[in-house]
Design an enzyme around this catalytic site. Structure first.
Site, PDB file in Angstrom:
ATOM      1  N   CYS A 166       1.216  -1.056  -0.056  1.00  0.00           N
ATOM      2  CA  CYS A 166      -0.289  -0.175   0.242  1.00  0.00           C
ATOM      3  C   CYS A 166       0.761   1.377   0.174  1.00  0.00           C
ATOM      4  O   CYS A 166       0.566   2.288  -0.647  1.00  0.00           O
ATOM      5  CB  CYS A 166      -0.915  -0.173   1.833  1.00  0.00           C
ATOM      6  SG  CYS A 166      -2.250  -1.134   1.291  1.00  0.00           S
ATOM      7  N   HIS A 177      -3.722   7.138   1.615  1.00  0.00           N
ATOM      8  CA  HIS A 177      -3.964   6.197   1.631  1.00  0.00           C
ATOM      9  C   HIS A 177      -4.709   5.746   1.655  1.00  0.00           C
ATOM     10  O   HIS A 177      -5.268   6.176   2.628  1.00  0.00           O
ATOM     11  CB  HIS A 177      -2.428   5.521   1.804  1.00  0.00           C
ATOM     12  CG  HIS A 177      -3.275   3.785   1.530  1.00  0.00           C
ATOM     13  ND1 HIS A 177      -3.708   3.290   0.687  1.00  0.00           N
ATOM     14  CD2 HIS A 177      -3.004   2.539   2.227  1.00  0.00           C
ATOM     15  CE1 HIS A 177      -4.266   1.474   0.301  1.00  0.00           C
ATOM     16  NE2 HIS A 177      -3.454   1.452   2.059  1.00  0.00           N
ATOM     17  N   ASN A 186     -10.493   0.210  -0.258  1.00  0.00           N
ATOM     18  CA  ASN A 186      -8.296   0.131  -0.339  1.00  0.00           C
ATOM     19  C   ASN A 186      -7.867  -0.116  -1.736  1.00  0.00           C
ATOM     20  O   ASN A 186      -8.176  -1.841  -1.985  1.00  0.00           O
ATOM     21  CB  ASN A 186      -7.965  -0.180   0.998  1.00  0.00           C
ATOM     22  CG  ASN A 186      -6.745  -0.312   1.413  1.00  0.00           C
ATOM     23  OD1 ASN A 186      -6.303  -0.349  -0.479  1.00  0.00           O
ATOM     24  ND2 ASN A 186      -6.406  -0.619   2.448  1.00  0.00           N
TER      25      ASN A 186
HETATM   26  N1  COA Z   1     -19.289  -8.387   9.058  1.00  0.00           N
HETATM   27  C1  COA Z   1     -19.295  -8.928  10.448  1.00  0.00           C
HETATM   28  N2  COA Z   1     -19.321  -8.576  11.164  1.00  0.00           N
HETATM   29  C2  COA Z   1     -17.691  -8.559  10.683  1.00  0.00           C
HETATM   30  C3  COA Z   1     -16.308  -8.438   9.962  1.00  0.00           C
HETATM   31  C4  COA Z   1     -17.859  -8.157   8.810  1.00  0.00           C
HETATM   32  N3  COA Z   1     -17.323  -8.218   7.469  1.00  0.00           N
HETATM   33  N4  COA Z   1     -15.349  -8.369   9.952  1.00  0.00           N
HETATM   34  C5  COA Z   1     -15.124  -8.432  11.597  1.00  0.00           C
HETATM   35  N5  COA Z   1     -16.230  -8.909  11.830  1.00  0.00           N
HETATM   36  C6  COA Z   1     -16.827  -9.308  13.154  1.00  0.00           C
HETATM   37  C7  COA Z   1     -15.392  -9.959  14.012  1.00  0.00           C
HETATM   38  O1  COA Z   1     -15.351 -11.683  13.953  1.00  0.00           O
HETATM   39  C8  COA Z   1     -15.447  -9.814  15.825  1.00  0.00           C
HETATM   40  O2  COA Z   1     -16.629 -10.547  16.102  1.00  0.00           O
HETATM   41  P1  COA Z   1     -16.440 -10.845  17.778  1.00  0.00           P
HETATM   42  O3  COA Z   1     -16.041  -9.838  18.032  1.00  0.00           O
HETATM   43  O4  COA Z   1     -17.672 -11.878  17.657  1.00  0.00           O
HETATM   44  O5  COA Z   1     -14.852 -11.746  17.773  1.00  0.00           O
HETATM   45  C9  COA Z   1     -15.914  -8.466  15.422  1.00  0.00           C
HETATM   46  O6  COA Z   1     -16.526  -7.842  14.005  1.00  0.00           O
HETATM   47  C10 COA Z   1     -14.701  -7.477  15.678  1.00  0.00           C
HETATM   48  O7  COA Z   1     -13.371  -7.458  14.981  1.00  0.00           O
HETATM   49  P2  COA Z   1     -12.323  -6.550  14.796  1.00  0.00           P
HETATM   50  O8  COA Z   1     -10.700  -7.304  13.450  1.00  0.00           O
HETATM   51  O9  COA Z   1     -11.717  -6.409  16.146  1.00  0.00           O
HETATM   52  O10 COA Z   1     -12.858  -5.451  14.379  1.00  0.00           O
HETATM   53  P3  COA Z   1     -12.645  -4.085  13.538  1.00  0.00           P
HETATM   54  O11 COA Z   1     -12.946  -2.796  13.691  1.00  0.00           O
HETATM   55  O12 COA Z   1     -11.052  -3.962  14.083  1.00  0.00           O
HETATM   56  O13 COA Z   1     -12.200  -3.681  12.090  1.00  0.00           O
HETATM   57  C11 COA Z   1     -11.351  -4.191  10.138  1.00  0.00           C
HETATM   58  C12 COA Z   1     -12.319  -4.987  11.378  1.00  0.00           C
HETATM   59  C13 COA Z   1     -10.646  -4.784   9.353  1.00  0.00           C
HETATM   60  C14 COA Z   1     -12.067  -2.598   9.728  1.00  0.00           C
HETATM   61  C15 COA Z   1     -10.036  -3.036  10.380  1.00  0.00           C
HETATM   62  O14 COA Z   1      -9.579  -3.560  11.956  1.00  0.00           O
HETATM   63  C16 COA Z   1      -9.358  -1.962  10.073  1.00  0.00           C
HETATM   64  O15 COA Z   1      -9.477  -1.761   8.569  1.00  0.00           O
HETATM   65  N6  COA Z   1      -7.619  -2.412  10.117  1.00  0.00           N
HETATM   66  C17 COA Z   1      -7.162  -2.273   9.168  1.00  0.00           C
HETATM   67  C18 COA Z   1      -7.001  -2.530   8.032  1.00  0.00           C
HETATM   68  C19 COA Z   1      -6.346  -1.323   6.968  1.00  0.00           C
HETATM   69  O16 COA Z   1      -6.458  -0.816   6.525  1.00  0.00           O
HETATM   70  N7  COA Z   1      -5.424  -3.032   6.372  1.00  0.00           N
HETATM   71  C20 COA Z   1      -4.221  -2.310   4.504  1.00  0.00           C
HETATM   72  C21 COA Z   1      -3.388  -1.748   5.422  1.00  0.00           C
HETATM   73  S1  COA Z   1      -2.792  -1.163   4.440  1.00  0.00           S
END
Ligand code: COA
Length: 309
Positions: A108, A236, A266
């Site tokens: 990224c 980004h 993204n």
């Molecule tokens: N729909 C519904 N629920 C979902 C889900 C979805 N698409 N994806 C995950 N969940 C659930 C998980 O299973 C978890 O459930 P649990 O509490 O019962 O275990 C809950 O939501 C929270 O998961 P978590 O991973 O902690 O959520 P989050 O708030 O961190 O959001 C992302 C997840 C991926 C959106 C977030 O972490 C993110 O954007 N991270 C950065 C990723 C990124 O930008 N990567 C590239 C960098 S260049």
């Protein structure tokens, strides 16, 4: 600097994702700010996206294609293991063989890395007119059964033409990497299976916010600038909450942050040049304005570019 971009026609909405994995439009939008993303066809490759964006940047620059003497493509999803996307783009555009062409792989952060590389070629006198592209078909490495991951990504490409000039264009670039975080965000080789992204989303989120805070400080300090000197933040586009955190760090209103994540998702290396082109074409970004670009990605890699447009 002149810009161009390209998005595949097909749109994947949150509603459609609801029928693919256990998720909701509400969950996706509230956690990421994403409503939809573009997805390339199976016979549309990264080089096709890159070439389409490059054609628009060349047209907008109004230059003869023969002037291009360097092609750098930032991508993580090359058409083939080799040759590089850059050489395929060179052939598709019909650019002469008297021109180095290569890919840069910083996920990224790739566009900032590629821009910095081209800028250094120009500053060293090794190039006068560079075509710099960020292009990714991230859908090709996405596991559409992994709900915590597949909701994020989209395909696309953005390009810029960078020309040697006595006026300041790229003011400074700042690149970093820390390979200790390899396994937090990676695509392991799956042997004979299909290689897809594995990510610790929450940990990546926290690292991204903290690291981007530091790169903002570093860029301002290196140039003796205040936060108020920045006209536009073109970040980004990973997640709207990461963008909001960086804007807060800069005491910047979200009106001054170019956000495309809602409609592009993204797009990895493509996201910064895509966002830049959107804001240039709709007239928000004007000549002479100071733009801060920043990115964070797998590796980890991160970096920034400060430019006078
Ligand atoms: N729909 C519904 N629920 C979902 C889900 C979805 N698409 N994806 C995950 N969940 C659930 C998980 O299973 C978890 O459930 P649990 O509490 O019962 O275990 C809950 O939501 C929270 O998961 P978590 O991973 O902690 O959520 P989050 O708030 O961190 O959001 C992302 C997840 C991926 C959106 C977030 O972490 C993110 O954007 N991270 C950065 C990723 C990124 O930008 N990567 C590239 C960098 S260049």
């Amino acid at each position: 600097m002149s810009t161009g971009s390209y998005l595949p026609e097909k749109i994947l909405t949150n509603k459609t994702l609801e029928s693919m994995v256990d998720t909701t439009d509400e969950w996706i939008f509230s956690r990421t700010g994403i409503r939809e993303r573009h997805i390339a066809d199976s016979d549309e490759f990264t080089s096709d996206l890159a070439t389409a964006a490059a054609k628009k940047a060349i047209e907008n620059a109004g230059i003869d294609i023969a002037k291009i003497d360097l092609i750098v493509v930032a991508t993580t999803t090359p058409d083939k293991i080799f040759p590089s996307v850059a050489t395929i783009v060179q052939r598709k555009l019909g650019i002469s063989s008297n021109c180095p062409a290569f890919d840069v792989q910083a996920v990224c952060s790739g566009f900032v890395y590629a821009l910095s590389t081209a800028d250094n070629f120009i500053k060293a006198g090794a190039s006068k007119c560079a075509l710099v592209i960020g292009a990714d078909k991230i859908s090709s490495i996405t596991d559409y059964t992994d709900r915590g991951n597949c909701i994020l990504w989209g395909d696309g490409a953005g390009a810029v033409i960078l020309q040697q000039s006595d006026e300041v264009g790229i003011i400074s670039t700042h690149l970093h990497a820390n390979g200790n975080y390899e396994e937090m965000l990676h695509v392991p080789r799956a042997g004979h299976g299909h290689d897809t992204i594995a990510m610790e989303g929450n940990a990546v989120f926290k690292m991204a916010v903290n690291t981007l805070d530091q790169i903002v400080d570093e860029t301002l300090e290196a140039n003796g600038l205040q936060k108020t000197d920045i006209d536009w933040l073109v970040p980004h586009q990973a997640n709207i909450r990461i963008l909001q955190a960086t804007a807060k760090k800069l005491n910047m209103s979200m009106d001054k942050v170019v956000t495309t994540v809602e409609y592009h998702g993204n797009t990895s290396a493509a996201s910064i040049p895509l966002a830049l082109d959107v804001a240039v074409q709709d007239g928000r970004i004007k000549r002479g304005e100071i733009i801060l670009m920043e990115a964070f990605g797998g590796g980890f890699t991160w970096g920034s570019a400060l430019i006078k447009y």
